[in-house]
Design a protein around this motif. Structure first.
Motif, PDB file in Angstrom:
ATOM      1  N   LEU A 255      12.008  42.954 -12.420  1.00 14.91           N
ATOM      2  CA  LEU A 255      10.726  42.673 -12.018  1.00 14.91           C
ATOM      3  C   LEU A 255      10.669  41.092 -11.348  1.00 14.91           C
ATOM      4  N   SER A 256      11.332  40.201 -11.866  1.00 15.66           N
ATOM      5  CA  SER A 256      11.545  38.887 -10.970  1.00 15.66           C
ATOM      6  C   SER A 256      12.214  38.836  -9.563  1.00 15.66           C
ATOM      7  N   ILE A 257      13.147  40.183  -9.494  1.00 15.98           N
ATOM      8  CA  ILE A 257      13.673  40.513  -8.357  1.00 15.98           C
ATOM      9  C   ILE A 257      12.506  40.996  -7.132  1.00 15.98           C
ATOM     10  N   CYS A 258      11.879  42.118  -7.947  1.00 13.68           N
ATOM     11  CA  CYS A 258      10.694  42.548  -7.093  1.00 13.68           C
ATOM     12  C   CYS A 258       9.688  41.813  -6.409  1.00 13.68           C
ATOM     13  N   LYS A 259       9.214  40.768  -7.412  1.00 12.95           N
ATOM     14  CA  LYS A 259       8.411  39.567  -7.072  1.00 12.95           C
ATOM     15  C   LYS A 259       8.866  38.761  -5.602  1.00 12.95           C
ATOM     16  N   GLU A 260      10.141  38.704  -5.937  1.00 11.81           N
ATOM     17  CA  GLU A 260      10.702  37.553  -4.873  1.00 11.81           C
ATOM     18  C   GLU A 260      10.961  38.281  -3.501  1.00 11.81           C
ATOM     19  N   ILE A 261      11.196  39.582  -3.851  1.00 16.77           N
ATOM     20  CA  ILE A 261      11.431  40.617  -2.442  1.00 16.77           C
ATOM     21  C   ILE A 261      10.065  40.764  -1.758  1.00 16.77           C
ATOM     22  N   ILE A 262       9.102  40.780  -2.568  1.00 16.37           N
ATOM     23  CA  ILE A 262       7.763  41.079  -1.862  1.00 16.37           C
ATOM     24  C   ILE A 262       7.261  39.719  -1.297  1.00 16.37           C
ATOM     25  N   GLU A 263       7.519  38.759  -1.804  1.00 18.15           N
ATOM     26  CA  GLU A 263       6.954  37.631  -1.426  1.00 18.15           C
ATOM     27  C   GLU A 263       7.756  37.003  -0.337  1.00 18.15           C
ATOM     28  N   HIS A 264       8.923  37.505  -0.175  1.00 17.70           N
ATOM     29  CA  HIS A 264       9.806  37.164   1.031  1.00 17.70           C
ATOM     30  C   HIS A 264       9.205  37.890   2.145  1.00 17.70           C
ATOM     31  N   GLN A 265       8.348  39.052   2.027  1.00 15.87           N
ATOM     32  CA  GLN A 265       7.951  39.667   2.991  1.00 15.87           C
ATOM     33  C   GLN A 265       6.264  39.534   3.199  1.00 15.87           C
ATOM     34  N   SER A 266       5.974  38.183   2.532  1.00 11.42           N
ATOM     35  CA  SER A 266       4.416  37.832   2.898  1.00 11.42           C
ATOM     36  C   SER A 266       3.345  38.634   2.032  1.00 11.42           C
ATOM     37  N   GLY A 267       4.078  39.155   0.882  1.00  8.87           N
ATOM     38  CA  GLY A 267       3.339  40.164   0.189  1.00  8.87           C
ATOM     39  C   GLY A 267       2.934  39.506  -1.123  1.00  8.87           C
ATOM     40  N   HIS A 268       2.304  40.267  -2.255  1.00  6.90           N
ATOM     41  CA  HIS A 268       2.113  39.750  -3.473  1.00  6.90           C
ATOM     42  C   HIS A 268       2.347  40.813  -4.263  1.00  6.90           C
ATOM     43  N   ILE A 269       2.508  40.730  -5.502  1.00 12.41           N
ATOM     44  CA  ILE A 269       2.610  41.522  -6.475  1.00 12.41           C
ATOM     45  C   ILE A 269       2.121  41.241  -7.804  1.00 12.41           C
ATOM     46  N   GLU A 270       1.235  41.857  -8.618  1.00 10.70           N
ATOM     47  CA  GLU A 270       0.674  41.586  -9.870  1.00 10.70           C
ATOM     48  C   GLU A 270       0.713  42.616 -10.858  1.00 10.70           C
ATOM     49  N   ALA A 271       0.643  42.414 -12.283  1.00 10.18           N
ATOM     50  CA  ALA A 271       0.742  43.343 -13.118  1.00 10.18           C
ATOM     51  C   ALA A 271      -0.877  43.266 -13.896  1.00 10.18           C
ATOM     52  N   SER A 272      -1.164  44.426 -14.386  1.00  6.75           N
ATOM     53  CA  SER A 272      -2.417  44.358 -15.142  1.00  6.75           C
ATOM     54  C   SER A 272      -2.652  45.668 -16.120  1.00  6.75           C
ATOM     55  N   LEU A 273      -3.081  45.181 -17.251  1.00  5.62           N
ATOM     56  CA  LEU A 273      -3.329  46.535 -18.396  1.00  5.62           C
ATOM     57  C   LEU A 273      -4.618  47.475 -18.060  1.00  5.62           C
ATOM     58  N   PRO A 274      -4.497  48.541 -17.391  1.00 12.40           N
ATOM     59  CA  PRO A 274      -5.634  49.178 -17.509  1.00 12.40           C
ATOM     60  C   PRO A 274      -6.527  49.869 -18.823  1.00 12.40           C
ATOM     61  N   ALA A 275      -7.703  50.231 -18.665  1.00 13.73           N
ATOM     62  CA  ALA A 275      -8.216  50.834 -20.031  1.00 13.73           C
ATOM     63  C   ALA A 275      -7.362  51.970 -20.438  1.00 13.73           C
ATOM     64  N   GLY A 276      -6.986  51.853 -21.722  1.00 21.55           N
ATOM     65  CA  GLY A 276      -6.180  53.006 -22.356  1.00 21.55           C
ATOM     66  C   GLY A 276      -4.755  52.355 -22.160  1.00 21.55           C
ATOM     67  N   TRP A 277      -3.846  53.507 -21.917  1.00 22.92           N
ATOM     68  CA  TRP A 277      -2.323  53.230 -21.942  1.00 22.92           C
ATOM     69  C   TRP A 277      -1.719  52.935 -20.692  1.00 22.92           C
TER      70      TRP A 277
END
Length: 200
Positions: free
Chosen positions: A157-179
């Motif tokens: 996931l740290s690799i995912c974050k750096e890849i996305i940020e290298h392409q001027s993007g953003h990634i975040e995680a959240s917990l939806p209601a339920g599972w």
């Protein structure tokens, strides 16, 4: 002497462990390249709807038990990025779901909001304890509740974050209601530069 079935099982174990070791080496190399700024990116116009469909189809061949629900707006504008690196991010999220939430269903949606394209990736697995949510993109972090049961390096996931940020993007995680656990990836749409006329 072992019988044929036992020999086949040993071969499956060897292959599985070899794959885990190769994945660990690949993650260590990718993380090192990203940290040092030496990872190359072959940026080009990318149609995310086609890319996500291809990754889901490939994953289903390797893991037939996976169930995908795709809601991909094919009318969205393309992004500018490295298709192989973006595919690596999607593949990593799918692999995480397969490892940590076997049998869970995977929902991937794609839509455009203003000048950005948004990918929502959600599975119906057990998710993660809220206290660890802010740590999942840190290098070498592993969920203490899962680390004993599941192989992993804590780098994906740290690799995912750096890849996305290298392409001027953003990634975040959240917990939806339920599972489950939701990852939201935001990437800027492709903005073609104006080509100067011959007289300019």
């Amino acid at each position: 002497q072992w019988d044929v079935n036992t020999q086949k099982e040993f071969l499956r174990i060897i292959e599985r462990e070899s794959n885990h070791l190769q994945a660990l080496i690949d993650n260590l190399l990718d993380s090192s390249r990203l940290q040092s700024g030496q990872m190359s990116f072959d940026n080009q116009i990318v149609r995310l709807d086609a890319l996500i469909r291809d990754e889901a189809a490939r994953a289903q061949i390797n893991h037939p038990s996976l169930v995908f629900h795709l809601d991909l707006d094919s009318a969205i504008r393309p992004v500018w990025g490295d298709p192989n690196r973006i595919a690596q991010v999607i593949d990593n999220l799918i692999t995480n779901s397969e490892k940590y939430a076997p049998g869970a269903e995977i929902f991937i949606s794609l839509h455009q909001q203003g000048q950005e394209v948004i990918i929502d990736f959600r599975d119906t697995g057990p998710g993660i304890a809220e206290q660890y949510l802010d740590s999942i993109f840190k290098r070498f972090f592993r969920d203490p509740d899962q680390s004993i049961k599941v192989h992993g390096s804590g780098l994906g996931l740290s690799i995912c974050k750096e890849i996305i940020e290298h392409q001027s993007g953003h990634i975040e995680a959240s917990l939806p209601a339920g599972w489950g656990l939701t990852f939201t990836i935001t990437l800027p749409i492709y903005q073609p530069r104006n080509t100067p006329s011959p007289t300019e």
